[in-house]
Scaffold this active site. Structure first.
Site, PDB file in Angstrom:
ATOM      1  N   SER A 200       0.565  -1.377   0.024  1.00  0.00           N
ATOM      2  CA  SER A 200       0.173  -0.435   0.312  1.00  0.00           C
ATOM      3  C   SER A 200       1.120   1.461   0.160  1.00  0.00           C
ATOM      4  O   SER A 200       0.758   1.823  -0.173  1.00  0.00           O
ATOM      5  CB  SER A 200      -1.358   0.311   0.809  1.00  0.00           C
ATOM      6  OG  SER A 200      -1.910  -0.857   1.358  1.00  0.00           O
ATOM      7  N   HIS A 246       0.701   4.843   4.481  1.00  0.00           N
ATOM      8  CA  HIS A 246      -0.172   5.257   3.289  1.00  0.00           C
ATOM      9  C   HIS A 246       0.165   6.475   2.751  1.00  0.00           C
ATOM     10  O   HIS A 246       0.833   6.794   2.500  1.00  0.00           O
ATOM     11  CB  HIS A 246      -1.914   4.917   3.434  1.00  0.00           C
ATOM     12  CG  HIS A 246      -2.259   3.491   3.255  1.00  0.00           C
ATOM     13  ND1 HIS A 246      -3.862   3.540   2.745  1.00  0.00           N
ATOM     14  CD2 HIS A 246      -2.044   2.691   3.191  1.00  0.00           C
ATOM     15  CE1 HIS A 246      -4.257   1.885   2.604  1.00  0.00           C
ATOM     16  NE2 HIS A 246      -3.007   1.849   3.430  1.00  0.00           N
TER      17      HIS A 246
END
Length: 295
Positions: A200, A246
């Site tokens: 991610s 993220h």
């Protein structure tokens, strides 16, 4: 009256359109063949811009064709297969996913974890114990099918255009360093005993770089912004998601992406790879700071 080169499309208003991308308006022509070219097709020359075909042929320059190889907007070499690196990254992620399901004990050696078990238990393992490789291996490790499916779809959708725009080396640097930045921020802010995994951080780095590239080419920003907002809502609204990865990847992607597509031609490589080195230095510094805290 403006003379139109052969094969130069115009719309009903008489506005020139790129000969390779007819849906894109442009006011720039190749200085050799005078065909209209959009920003994606522009290749800097000693005077003005040239189209990929003229540069590839090298006609009229007095130099061998290899002296003026076609370049991407970031200065990378235009490759025959613009998705080769993306395919390799997909293959690595898929191979690791299969491996951790075939050998379940492998998962514990690949995930990102600061230190485990917590004191006073010994022996311990994790990044704080010198296993820095986990910052990398966790980027390619997935456990849930939905997790790898989402990340790989995003990689294919974002990675291909970015690889084509940046070139293979710059694209790979963007992917890996964004992933490392996500791992480093997770290591810094998450509990030392919390395990983390997934691509991610690298994927959000591609989101950030894509937004910068779209802005640089003056394309419609709304689709990429909408998709990014949706992903950020999931990031902070869904439990058991390492939001630190993220955000770390996104910030790194924006910084590196900006350097890739905005660096002046004269100092392009210096600025691009210098920025990559700077972000890597931050990753190392963050890792050292967190390690000192945990040990």
């Amino acid at each position: 009256m403006d003379d139109q080169a052969a094969g130069s499309p115009q719309d009903a208003r008489g506005v020139l359109a790129c000969y390779r991308h007819p849906d894109r308006e442009t006011g720039i022509r190749c200085t050799r063949c005078e065909r209209p070219i959009c920003p994606e097709c522009m290749i800097s020359a000693s005077v003005g811009f040239q189209c990929p075909e003229c540069v590839r042929g090298g006609s009229g320059t007095g130099h061998a064709p290899t002296a003026s190889m076609p370049r991407t907007i970031a200065g990378g070499t235009i490759a025959a297969d613009p998705r080769l690196v993306t395919k390799i990254l997909l293959g690595i992620n898929a191979a690791v996913f299969i491996a951790v399901h075939v050998w379940s004990s492998l998962l514990g050696h690949l995930v990102l974890i600061g230190v485990w078990p917590p004191a006073p238990f010994h022996p311990t393992e994790g990044v704080a114990e010198g296993e820095w490789y986990r910052l990398v291996t966790s980027m390619f490790t997935h456990e849930a099918i939905w997790h790898i499916a989402f990340n790989m779809l995003s990689l294919w959708w974002l990675g291909g255009p970015l690889e084509q725009a940046l070139g293979r080396a710059r694209y790979l640097a963007l992917y890996l360093i964004s992933g490392l930045a996500g791992s480093a921020l997770t290591y810094l802010l998450a509990s030392g005993s919390t395990a983390s995994l997934g691509a991610s951080g690298a994927i959000f780095g591609l989101f950030g770089a894509t937004a910068v590239l779209v802005r640089r080419l003056n394309y419609d920003m709304r689709p990429i912004i909408a998709l990014l907002v949706i992903n950020l809502i999931f990031t902070f609204g869904w439990s058991n998601i390492a939001w630190q990865a993220h955000i770390g990847g996104l910030v790194a992607g924006v910084v590196i992406g900006y350097a890739m597509v905005h660096a002046p031609r004269e100092r392009r490589a210096l600025i691009q790879y210098g920025t990559c080195a700077l972000v890597l230095a931050v990753v190392v510094s963050v890792t050292l700071v967190r390690t000192a805290q945990l040990v």
